[in-house]
Design an enzyme around this catalytic site. Structure first.
Site, PDB file in Angstrom:
ATOM      1  N   GLN A 331     -25.682 -11.979 -49.256  1.00 60.94           N
ATOM      2  CA  GLN A 331     -26.768 -12.948 -49.324  1.00 60.94           C
ATOM      3  C   GLN A 331     -28.080 -12.190 -49.345  1.00 60.94           C
ATOM      4  OE1 GLN A 331     -26.560 -16.481 -49.205  1.00 60.94           O
ATOM      5  NE2 GLN A 331     -28.780 -16.571 -49.512  1.00 60.94           N
ATOM      6  N   ASP A 448     -38.397  -2.495 -57.646  1.00 62.66           N
ATOM      7  CA  ASP A 448     -37.681  -2.783 -56.399  1.00 62.66           C
ATOM      8  C   ASP A 448     -36.493  -1.847 -56.229  1.00 62.66           C
ATOM      9  OD1 ASP A 448     -37.328  -4.092 -53.983  1.00 62.66           O
ATOM     10  OD2 ASP A 448     -35.994  -5.606 -54.825  1.00 62.66           O
TER      11      ASP A 448
END
Length: 639
Positions: A331, A448
């Protein structure tokens, strides 16, 4: 397009190819025209065996994706049946010309070197090589071939000196440059021509020292064997060299008088012209017929106009057992990730993007198609996507060894990550970022890079994932500015975190953090809890200045096989990447060279950025909002 149409297309290509081969063989009977091959004497592979199947698959893949870059290396298969392949196009040709050349070379290499476990083929503007052994980044000057123009120079001794000086000067520039390529010209006095044009190029995977060695050997071979010629080229496994009395790399062609002298055609010119016109007419008729057919086909079959990698929600739901919790892999701020099995048995990872993303379906689709054009062995492959009302999902290839983040966090798993594997992971990440920055059709800034976005396949090869924050960057490295800061503190460059300024050097900073974490086993984002220093970067720089850098070696590998010299070099490169001033950080092409070349001199690193790294990933997600990891819309501009 169905099998009938594919067969027809292949037939047309074959006929065109045959006509061109016939034309070439007639037009220059006294000169050997490309392709030029060098086949292996070491062994043969079994017909219809695993090696041959891997080779066919690899050549097909490289042919299909060769228009994206002018230099590419990859491998396919396992164990003794693994095939390593690499192509290099001359830098002055377009990506499209490069793709055409590699597709032609892929056909030639198997027919010219049947069943050989190693082979190389040179075409007019590219070379293609494969082997059963890993040759990436390794110098090989065996089997060099030289070709020359049959017309001789009037003052060979003086001309030899001019050629030598010109090519030596070009070699020094090319060896130290990121592209390993340079052209140049020099004026001299002669009875007819007074400008010498030269070109030198090495494989981008070579170190500066190896590139220089390869080209110097090439120069020696040319000057020893064909120094009296008005033009020559040297074909090597690892580099390429050419000189002429006309600007061949600017599109100029050899003067007709030289062509006649070089080919020895003489009185055959008229016959050749007649045959050439006849063949050209046949080719034109064939092409016109084919284009007419395609026009009718696409007019009647509009359904084929958009062959998108779309997957239905029904297929994805079935693949994940209706998004069962047992299939959930993780998640993140973007949403959950599930493991799935497609109807053909392929294992995939399915990422569900957050429903609060503001991106529209059409924008999402356009961005997905952009990402799917990125093809590199160190990038996770996007297999498809799904848009169904509010649901947006991405389907990736499945990485059985999870993320580098999990590997580094779990002491038991980290202990199994030996020193050589860690270096291979770092090198793979570097090559993947280099592809994004310089070798893909568009300059991509990931924005990122972090261990959780580095996935590991069955063989522990790293693959960069999650391009949700990526930006297409047109122009130079001057930087761009954004009002929305997205990313993960601890891996964000200071100029980006504080001012919103990002460039390729932002990714270099993130890479440097990952490098230091991988060799030390420490985490930059939580290092302040150790009380030794505010960040891993600060502590590494402190130990480096005190000459105690090896105190940071991961204790889980300290008693195993590792090399202190390699650790020092990798730590040194990592500190160069995380310097506070973006201008001082090296480019990724320089990073790749520094990692692979022990002979490359490294300057001392300046102070790294100490002000980042005190926030956890969860804190960033809460500060930046739920859509920080959503796929973003980029303005696409060509380089």
């Amino acid at each position: 397009m169905d099998s009938y149409h594919e067969s027809l297309l292949k037939l047309m290509h074959s006929l065109l190819f045959c006509f061109l081969i016939v034309l070439a063989s007639i037009a220059a009977p006294s000169l050997a025209d490309p392709p030029y091959e060098l086949c292996s004497l070491d062994g043969n592979y079994a017909i219809n065996g695993t090696f041959e199947k891997n080779l066919i698959s690899l050549l097909s893949y490289m042919s299909s994706n060769s228009s994206a870059s002018r230099f590419y290396s990859t491998s396919f298969g396992d164990g003794t049946d693994r095939v390593y392949a690499q192509y290099m196009c001359l830098n002055y040709v377009t990506n499209g010309t490069c793709g055409d050349c590699i597709r032609l070379a892929s056909q030639h290499i198997r027919s010219l070197c049947p069943n050989d476990t190693e082979a190389i083929v040179w075409e007019e503007s590219c070379q293609l090589r494969y082997s059963s052994r890993d040759f990436f980044g390794r110098l090989d000057i065996s089997g060099n071939k030289w070709l020359d123009n049959a017309k001789n120079i009037s003052q060979p001794v003086r001309f030899r000196m001019i050629v030598n000086n010109t090519l030596q000067n070009l070699t020094r520039v090319a060896a130290s440059g990121p592209d390993k390529y340079v052209t140049g010209k020099v004026n001299f006095k002669d009875t007819s021509k007074n400008t010498l044009y030269g070109l030198v190029q090495c494989g981008r995977d070579l170190s500066a020292g190896d590139c220089r060695t390869c080209l110097e050997a090439a120069i020696s071979d040319v000057l020893k064997n064909v120094y009296f010629s008005v033009g020559a080229r040297l074909l090597s496994r690892s580099c390429y060299l050419r000189y002429e009395l006309y600007a061949f790399y600017e599109g100029a062609t050899e003067p007709a008088s030289n062509q006649a002298a070089a080919s020895g055609r003489g009185n055959k010119v008229v016959l050749i012209l007649i045959i050439t016109v006849a063949l050209a007419a046949m080719v034109l008729v064939l092409v016109a017929s084919f284009l007419y057919y395609l026009r009718r086909y696409h007019r009647d079959k509009k359904a084929y106009d958009q062959d998108l990698p779309f997957m239905s929600l029904r297929i994805i739901a079935s693949a994940t057992k209706n998004f069962s919790s047992s299939n959930k892999l993780g998640q993140g701020g973007f949403g959950p990730v599930y493991k799935g099995v497609l109807p053909d048995g392929k294992e995939v990872a399915i990422k569900m993007l957050s429903s609060c993303s503001e991106q529209g379906a059409e924008e999402f689709t356009n961005e997905v198609l952009l990402i799917m054009n990125l093809q590199h062995r160190n990038l996770v492959k996007l297999l498809g996507f799904c848009v169904d009302r509010e649901e947006r999902m991405l389907v990736y290839e499945f990485m059985p060894n999870g993320s580098l983040d999990v590997m580094l966090l779990d002491p038991n798993r980290r202990a199994k990550l030996n020193w050589r594997q860690r270096l291979d992971i770092i090198d793979g990440i570097a090559r993947g970022v280099l592809y994004l920055h310089e070798d893909s059709q568009l300059r991509i800034i990931h924005r990122d890079l972090k261990p959780s976005n580095i996935l590991l396949d069955t063989d522990m090869n790293p693959k960069i994932s999650d391009f949700g924050m990526a930006r297409i960057f047109a122009g130079n490295d001057a930087g761009a500015n954004t009002a929305t800061i997205v990313g993960t503190y601890g891996y964000m460059a200071p100029e980006y975190a504080m001012e919103g300024l990002y460039s390729t050097k932002s990714d270099v900073f993130s890479f440097g953090v990952i490098l230091l974490e991988t060799i030390t086993g420490e985490r930059n984002t939580t290092f302040h809890l150790s009380k030794r220093a505010p960040t891993l970067l600060a502590y590494a720089w402190q130990l480096w200045n005190e000459g105690k850098g090896q105190e940071l070696v991961d204790p889980l590998i300290k008693d195993s096989w590792w090399f202190p010299e390699e650790f020092n070099r990798y730590m040194h490169v990592g500190l160069l990447c995380v310097q506070e001033d973006a201008y001082d950080r090296p480019s990724m092409s320089s990073v790749v060279v520094m990692l692979k070349s022990e002979s490359t001199a490294l300057r001392n690193p300046d102070r790294p950025a100490f002000s980042v790294g005190r926030f956890t990933d969860q804190q960033v997600a809460s500060n930046c909002g739920c859509s920080i990891n959503g796929v973003t819309v980029s303005s696409i501009n060509p380089r």
